[in-house]
Design an enzyme around this catalytic site. Structure first.
Site, PDB file in Angstrom:
ATOM      1  N   HIS A 132       0.839  -1.201   0.000  1.00 42.06           N
ATOM      2  CA  HIS A 132       0.000   0.000   0.000  1.00 42.06           C
ATOM      3  C   HIS A 132       0.872   1.249   0.000  1.00 42.06           C
ATOM      4  CE1 HIS A 132      -2.796   2.911   2.258  1.00 42.06           C
ATOM      5  NE2 HIS A 132      -3.178   2.895   1.001  1.00 42.06           N
ATOM      6  N   LEU A 133       1.541   1.526   1.115  1.00 42.11           N
ATOM      7  CA  LEU A 133       2.381   2.719   1.199  1.00 42.11           C
ATOM      8  C   LEU A 133       3.779   2.437   1.727  1.00 42.11           C
ATOM      9  CD1 LEU A 133      -0.165   5.409   2.425  1.00 42.11           C
ATOM     10  CD2 LEU A 133       0.773   5.122   0.142  1.00 42.11           C
ATOM     11  N   CYS A 156      -0.088   0.334   9.718  1.00 43.53           N
ATOM     12  CA  CYS A 156      -0.301   1.699   9.219  1.00 43.53           C
ATOM     13  C   CYS A 156      -1.737   1.925   8.760  1.00 43.53           C
ATOM     14  CB  CYS A 156       0.659   1.998   8.076  1.00 43.53           C
ATOM     15  SG  CYS A 156       2.387   2.031   8.581  1.00 43.53           S
ATOM     16  N   HIS A 157      -2.272   1.025   7.938  1.00 43.19           N
ATOM     17  CA  HIS A 157      -3.612   1.222   7.394  1.00 43.19           C
ATOM     18  C   HIS A 157      -4.473  -0.030   7.440  1.00 43.19           C
ATOM     19  CE1 HIS A 157      -1.083   4.398   5.549  1.00 43.19           C
ATOM     20  NE2 HIS A 157      -2.072   5.133   5.992  1.00 43.19           N
ATOM     21  N   GLY A 158      -4.016  -1.068   8.144  1.00 43.31           N
ATOM     22  CA  GLY A 158      -4.856  -2.232   8.407  1.00 43.31           C
ATOM     23  C   GLY A 158      -4.902  -3.305   7.338  1.00 43.31           C
TER      24      GLY A 158
END
Length: 192
Positions: A132-133, A156-158
C-alpha cells in the site's frame, strides 16, 4: 627534333609509387585516425568505469541466508537492498489454509505453489514491505499481530495478509512481493 611534353621526369615517377605502395599522405591519414581512436578509447574507459556500481553496492545486491534454524511456524527478518525480507517456515496447517482459499476471492490471485520454490513449498520468502504505502507489516517476529488471516498485518492502514502473504483485507493493492531467490543448498538461500 625532339619535343618536350612539358612535364618534369620527377613527377612521372610519383604515380608509379602511388599505384604500387602507400603514399606518404595515406600513411599520415592512417596515423592520425589511429591516434584519434586510441585517444577516444583512453577517454571512454574512465567514463564507462565510473558508471559501474561500487563494491559496497555490489555487496548489497545479494543476501545469503542460512535458514536451517527456522522452525515450522517461525519466521525471520533479514535485510535485502536496505529493505526487510521475511522468511517463514510454514506449518502443514498454514499450508493447508493457504491452499484452501479459492483464487476467485483473492484481489491478487496466486497459489502458494506460485509463491514458493518447487520442493520447498513450506518456505515462503517475501519482501517485508506493505504494497500500500511501504510500511513494514507485523507478523514475522514472535508475539506480533499476524492479522485475522494468520499471515502479516500492516499497522499503518490495516492491510491483512494470509499465510501465503496474499492480500486479503485492507487498502494494499497486491500481495507481498516475492523477490528473486534460489536455494544454493537445502539450508541456504541466495536472494537477488
Amino acid at each position: 627534333m625532339a619535343t618536350s611534353t612539358g612535364t618534369p621526369q620527377g613527377n612521372a615517377v610519383a604515380p608509379e609509387a602511388g599505384e604500387n605502395g602507400v603514399r606518404r599522405r595515406d600513411f599520415i591519414n592512417i596515423a592520425a585516425v589511429s591516434a584519434a581512436g586510441v585517444g577516444g578509447v583512453a577517454t571512454l574507459i574512465p567514463l564507462v568505469s565510473q558508471m559501474a556500481p561500487s563494491k559496497d553496492v555490489l555487496a548489497e545486491s545479494t543476501t545469503e541466508l542460512d535458514i536451517s534454524s527456522i522452525e515450522p511456524g517461525q519466521a525471520i527478518k533479514a535485510v535485502f537492498r536496505k529493505q526487510p525480507v521475511f522468511v517463514r517456515n510454514l506449518t502443514q496447517k498454514e499450508i493447508d489454509e493457504a491452499n484452501a482459499v479459492p483464487l476467485s476471492i483473492l484481489r491478487d490471485p496466486q497459489t502458494l505453489a506460485e509463491r514458493t520454490k518447487e520442493g520447498h513449498h513450506n518456505l515462503l520468502v517475501t519482501m517485508g514491505v506493505c504494497t500500500h504505502l511501504g510500511c513494514v507489516p507485523l507478523g514475522a517476529a514472535e508475539g506480533e499481530n499476524k492479522g485475522e488471516y494468520g499471515g502479516y498485518f500492516c499497522p499503518c492502514h490495516g492491510s491483512s495478509y494470509d499465510t501465503a502473504a496474499r492480500i486479503r483485507k485492507g487498502p494494499a493493492p497486491s500481495n507481498l512481493v516475492v523477490p528473486d531467490y534460489q536455494f544454493t543448498t537445502d539450508t541456504t538461500i541466495l536472494i537477488g
